[in-house]
Design an enzyme around this catalytic site. Structure first.
Site, PDB file in Angstrom:
ATOM      1  N   HIS A 112      -2.842   6.150   4.560  1.00  0.00           N
ATOM      2  CA  HIS A 112      -1.400   6.213   4.828  1.00  0.00           C
ATOM      3  C   HIS A 112      -0.873   7.580   4.394  1.00  0.00           C
ATOM      4  O   HIS A 112      -1.278   8.106   3.359  1.00  0.00           O
ATOM      5  CB  HIS A 112      -0.648   5.164   4.002  1.00  0.00           C
ATOM      6  CG  HIS A 112      -0.825   3.748   4.473  1.00  0.00           C
ATOM      7  ND1 HIS A 112      -1.571   3.385   5.569  1.00  0.00           N
ATOM      8  CD2 HIS A 112      -0.323   2.584   3.967  1.00  0.00           C
ATOM      9  CE1 HIS A 112      -1.518   2.075   5.729  1.00  0.00           C
ATOM     10  NE2 HIS A 112      -0.774   1.568   4.767  1.00  0.00           N
ATOM     11  N   CYS A 143       0.814  -1.232   0.000  1.00  0.00           N
ATOM     12  CA  CYS A 143       0.000   0.000   0.000  1.00  0.00           C
ATOM     13  C   CYS A 143       0.845   1.278   0.000  1.00  0.00           C
ATOM     14  O   CYS A 143       0.543   2.249  -0.705  1.00  0.00           O
ATOM     15  CB  CYS A 143      -0.954  -0.005   1.179  1.00  0.00           C
ATOM     16  SG  CYS A 143      -0.333  -0.845   2.635  1.00  0.00           S
TER      17      CYS A 143
HETATM   18  N1  LIG Z   1      -4.880  -3.574   4.135  1.00  0.00           N
HETATM   19  C1  LIG Z   1      -4.108  -2.970   3.262  1.00  0.00           C
HETATM   20  O1  LIG Z   1      -3.934  -1.716   3.245  1.00  0.00           O
HETATM   21  C2  LIG Z   1      -3.385  -3.767   2.241  1.00  0.00           C
HETATM   22  C3  LIG Z   1      -2.748  -3.106   1.227  1.00  0.00           C
HETATM   23  C4  LIG Z   1      -2.057  -3.821   0.265  1.00  0.00           C
HETATM   24  C5  LIG Z   1      -2.042  -5.191   0.373  1.00  0.00           C
HETATM   25  N2  LIG Z   1      -2.672  -5.824   1.385  1.00  0.00           N
HETATM   26  C6  LIG Z   1      -2.632  -7.294   1.435  1.00  0.00           C
HETATM   27  O2  LIG Z   1      -3.921  -7.816   1.125  1.00  0.00           O
HETATM   28  C7  LIG Z   1      -4.123  -9.033   1.818  1.00  0.00           C
HETATM   29  C8  LIG Z   1      -5.401  -8.957   2.635  1.00  0.00           C
HETATM   30  O3  LIG Z   1      -5.303  -7.912   3.570  1.00  0.00           O
HETATM   31  P1  LIG Z   1      -6.537  -7.459   4.484  1.00  0.00           P
HETATM   32  O4  LIG Z   1      -6.086  -6.204   5.102  1.00  0.00           O
HETATM   33  O5  LIG Z   1      -7.808  -7.490   3.721  1.00  0.00           O
HETATM   34  O6  LIG Z   1      -6.561  -8.659   5.582  1.00  0.00           O
HETATM   35  P2  LIG Z   1      -7.750  -9.099   6.551  1.00  0.00           P
HETATM   36  O7  LIG Z   1      -8.663  -7.961   6.810  1.00  0.00           O
HETATM   37  O8  LIG Z   1      -7.090  -9.775   7.693  1.00  0.00           O
HETATM   38  O9  LIG Z   1      -8.560 -10.208   5.703  1.00  0.00           O
HETATM   39  C9  LIG Z   1      -7.987 -11.423   5.319  1.00  0.00           C
HETATM   40  C10 LIG Z   1      -8.935 -12.171   4.384  1.00  0.00           C
HETATM   41  O10 LIG Z   1      -8.308 -13.367   3.950  1.00  0.00           O
HETATM   42  C11 LIG Z   1      -9.190 -14.463   4.165  1.00  0.00           C
HETATM   43  N3  LIG Z   1      -8.466 -15.689   4.429  1.00  0.00           N
HETATM   44  C12 LIG Z   1      -7.573 -15.931   5.417  1.00  0.00           C
HETATM   45  N4  LIG Z   1      -7.138 -17.210   5.359  1.00  0.00           N
HETATM   46  C13 LIG Z   1      -7.792 -17.792   4.305  1.00  0.00           C
HETATM   47  C14 LIG Z   1      -7.783 -19.082   3.739  1.00  0.00           C
HETATM   48  N5  LIG Z   1      -7.021 -20.067   4.242  1.00  0.00           N
HETATM   49  N6  LIG Z   1      -8.580 -19.334   2.670  1.00  0.00           N
HETATM   50  C15 LIG Z   1      -9.354 -18.345   2.166  1.00  0.00           C
HETATM   51  N7  LIG Z   1      -9.416 -17.085   2.658  1.00  0.00           N
HETATM   52  C16 LIG Z   1      -8.630 -16.824   3.720  1.00  0.00           C
HETATM   53  C17 LIG Z   1      -9.995 -14.048   5.369  1.00  0.00           C
HETATM   54  O11 LIG Z   1     -11.177 -14.823   5.405  1.00  0.00           O
HETATM   55  P3  LIG Z   1     -11.825 -15.295   6.825  1.00  0.00           P
HETATM   56  O12 LIG Z   1     -12.554 -14.085   7.358  1.00  0.00           O
HETATM   57  O13 LIG Z   1     -12.730 -16.376   6.399  1.00  0.00           O
HETATM   58  O14 LIG Z   1     -10.691 -15.732   7.687  1.00  0.00           O
HETATM   59  C18 LIG Z   1     -10.263 -12.585   5.032  1.00  0.00           C
HETATM   60  O15 LIG Z   1     -11.313 -12.483   4.109  1.00  0.00           O
HETATM   61  C19 LIG Z   1      -2.843  -9.239   2.648  1.00  0.00           C
HETATM   62  O16 LIG Z   1      -1.959 -10.054   1.905  1.00  0.00           O
HETATM   63  C20 LIG Z   1      -2.278  -7.851   2.787  1.00  0.00           C
HETATM   64  O17 LIG Z   1      -0.884  -7.864   2.983  1.00  0.00           O
HETATM   65  C21 LIG Z   1      -3.361  -5.152   2.319  1.00  0.00           C
END
Ligand SMILES: NC(=O)c1ccc[n+]([C@@H]2O[C@H](COP(=O)([O-])OP(=O)(O)OC[C@H]3O[C@@H](n4cnc5c(N)ncnc54)[C@H](OP(=O)(O)O)[C@@H]3O)[C@@H](O)[C@H]2O)c1
Length: 344
Positions: A242, A130
Site C-alpha cells: 500500500h 493495513c
Molecule cells: N490483507 C490485508 O492486507 C489485511 C490487512 C489487515 C487486516 N486484514 C484482515 O485480515 C483478515 C483476513 O484477511 P485475508 O486478506 O487473509 O483474507 P483471505 O485471503 O480471504 O483469507 C480468509 C481466511 O479466513 C478463513 N475463513 C473464512 N471463513 C472461515 C470460517 N468460518 N472459519 C474459519 N476460517 C475461516 C479462510 O479459510 P478457508 O480458505 O478455509 O475459507 C482463509 O484462511 C480480514 O479480516 C481482513 O480484513 C487484512
C-alpha cells in the site's frame, strides 16, 4: 517451555504470512496449530521447514492454547474471538470486529506498545487496518517532535488488502484484457485491471467510505484523539504493497531535513529519499519486507509548519501479519502472559 499458538485463517493471505513470520522470527512456540474453515480441513501449509495440516476452527478445543492469531474476517472474529478468549487464550485479531471497542487495545508496537497492558478485560487485542498501521508508524516520531494538528492522506491500496480472491480477480482481469475476453467485476465494484477505484469498503451516510472512516478513527485511537484526519482511499492494480501520499500540518516548526533525520532513527521506518529518478520506494520493492518506507519528504509551502511525504509498506506484513506477531512478542517480552503448560 514455549507457547502454544493457534493461527486462524492460515489458507488466506494474512494467515499464510503469519506462519512465515512466526518461523522467520523464531517465535518461541512449542506448537503451532493451523486453522481455517471446514472446507480446508487437511490442506497442507508451510511453517518454516515443517508442513502443518489445516484443522477446522469449529471443531477445535482451545483449552491449552496461549495465543490465537486470528485473520478470518470480522464475522468469524465476532463469533469466535470471545469463545477463544474465554478459554484463556489471548486473541490478536486482524479484522475490524474489535478495533474500536473501548475495552480492546488497538496496537502498533512502535507507537503505543504500553496500551497492550490493558488487554485483560476481553483477552482480545486488535490489529489496525493495513493503511493505518504504516501511517501511524510514520507519523508517531514526527508527532513526538512537532505535534501534529492535521493529516490529509490519499491511499493507493493493493488488491491483496481485499484477500486472496481479490488477487485472483486482478490476475484474471489483466489476462482477459490481452485475450479480449469479457471482464466481469466480482470482488471489486468496477474493473480493477488497468484502472483505479476510488472506493474501498461500503459508503457511509456522510459520503466517506468505511475504509476512510477506519483510517481516521484508528489513527486517533492509536496516536492521539486530538489529531484531525481526512482520507481518500483508492484501490490500485498492484498485487502487494500500500502507498500513501500524506500532508501533515504541525503545531510547531519542523523542516524536511529534520523530519528525514528523525525518521531515519525511528523504529520500523526506512527512509529512501533522494530527489532524483528512482530515489524513492514503490510498493513493488516493499513486498516481502518489514519496513515502512518513507520517501519524497518535502515542505508544504501552502500552510504554516507543513510537510508532505510518500509512505509505502507491505500491507500483508506490517499492515497485518507482522504487526500481529510483534504484538504477541510484546506480550511475552513484557511478561504479560505465561505459557499454560509451564504454569500447570
Ligand atoms: N490483507 C490485508 O492486507 C489485511 C490487512 C489487515 C487486516 N486484514 C484482515 O485480515 C483478515 C483476513 O484477511 P485475508 O486478506 O487473509 O483474507 P483471505 O485471503 O480471504 O483469507 C480468509 C481466511 O479466513 C478463513 N475463513 C473464512 N471463513 C472461515 C470460517 N468460518 N472459519 C474459519 N476460517 C475461516 C479462510 O479459510 P478457508 O480458505 O478455509 O475459507 C482463509 O484462511 C480480514 O479480516 C481482513 O480484513 C487484512
Amino acid at each position: 517451555m514455549g507457547y502454544k499458538v493457534a493461527v486462524v485463517g492460515v489458507t488466506g493471505n494474512v494467515g499464510r504470512e503469519i506462519l512465515g513470520i512466526l518461523a522467520e522470527r523464531e517465535f518461541p512456540a512449542d506448537e503451532v496449530v493451523a486453522l481455517a474453515s471446514r472446507k480446508s480441513m487437511g490442506v497442507e501449509c508451510s511453517y518454516g521447514d515443517k508442513t502443518l495440516k489445516v484443522k477446522a476452527l469449529d471443531h477445535y478445543d482451545f483449552a491449552d492454547v496461549d495465543i490465537c492469531l486470528m485473520s478470518a474476517g470480522a464475522a468469524v472474529s465476532k463469533e469466535w474471538s470471545p469463545k477463544i478468549a474465554a478459554k484463556g487464550a489471548v486473541v490478536i485479531d486482524n479484522s475490524s470486529a474489535w478495533r474500536m471497542d473501548p475495552d480492546v487495545p488497538l496496537i502498533v508496537p512502535e507507537v503505543n506498545a504500553d496500551a497492550t497492558e490493558r488487554f485483560r478485560k476481553k483477552n482480545i487485542i486488535a490489529n489496525p487496518n493495513c493503511s493505518t498501521a504504516q501511517l501511524v508508524v510514520a507519523l508517531k516520531p514526527l508527532h513526538d517532535k512537532a505535534k501534529i494538528k492535521r493529516v490529509v492522506v490519499a491511499t493507493y491500496q493493493s488488491v491483496s488488502g481485499a484477500g486472496k480472491d481479490a488477487m485472483d480477480e486482478l490476475f484474471s482481469q489483466s489476462k482477459a484484457v490481452f485475450t479480449l475476453d469479457e471482464i466481469e467485476p466480482k470482488k471489486f465494484p468496477k474493473r480493477i485491471a488497468f484502472n483505479v477505484i476510488p472506493q474501498i469498503d461500503t459508503f457511509m451516510e456522510d459520503g466517506f467510505t468505511k475504509e476512510e472512516w477506519k483510517l481516521v478513527v484508528e489513527t486517533k485511537k492509536i496516536l492521539d484523539p486530538k489529531i484531525k484526519v481526512v482520507a481518500t482511499c483508492v484501490r490500485v492494480p498492484v498485487f502487494i504493497g500500500h502507498s500513501e501520499a500524506v500532508n501533515i500540518e504541525f503545531e510547531n516548526p519542523i523542516s524536511a531535513d529534520e523530519a528525514r533525520e528523525i525518521l531515519r532513527g525511528a523504529p520500523g521506518c526506512l527512509v529512501i529519499d533522494k530527489p532524483e529518478d528512482g530515489g524513492y520506494a514503490t510498493p513493488f520493492e516493499s513486498a516481502g519486507e518489514d519496513a515502512t518506507y518513507i520517501s519524497r519528504i518535502r515542505t508544504d509551502p501552502t500552510v504554516d509548519n507543513g510537510l508532505v511525504l510518500w509512505c509505502v509498506s507491505d500491507n500483508l506484513r506490517k499492515g497485518a501479519a507482522l504487526n500481529a506477531v510483534q504484538i504477541a512478542e510484546c506480550l511475552i517480552n513484557r511478561k504479560l502472559i505465561e505459557a499454560k503448560r509451564k504454569a500447570a
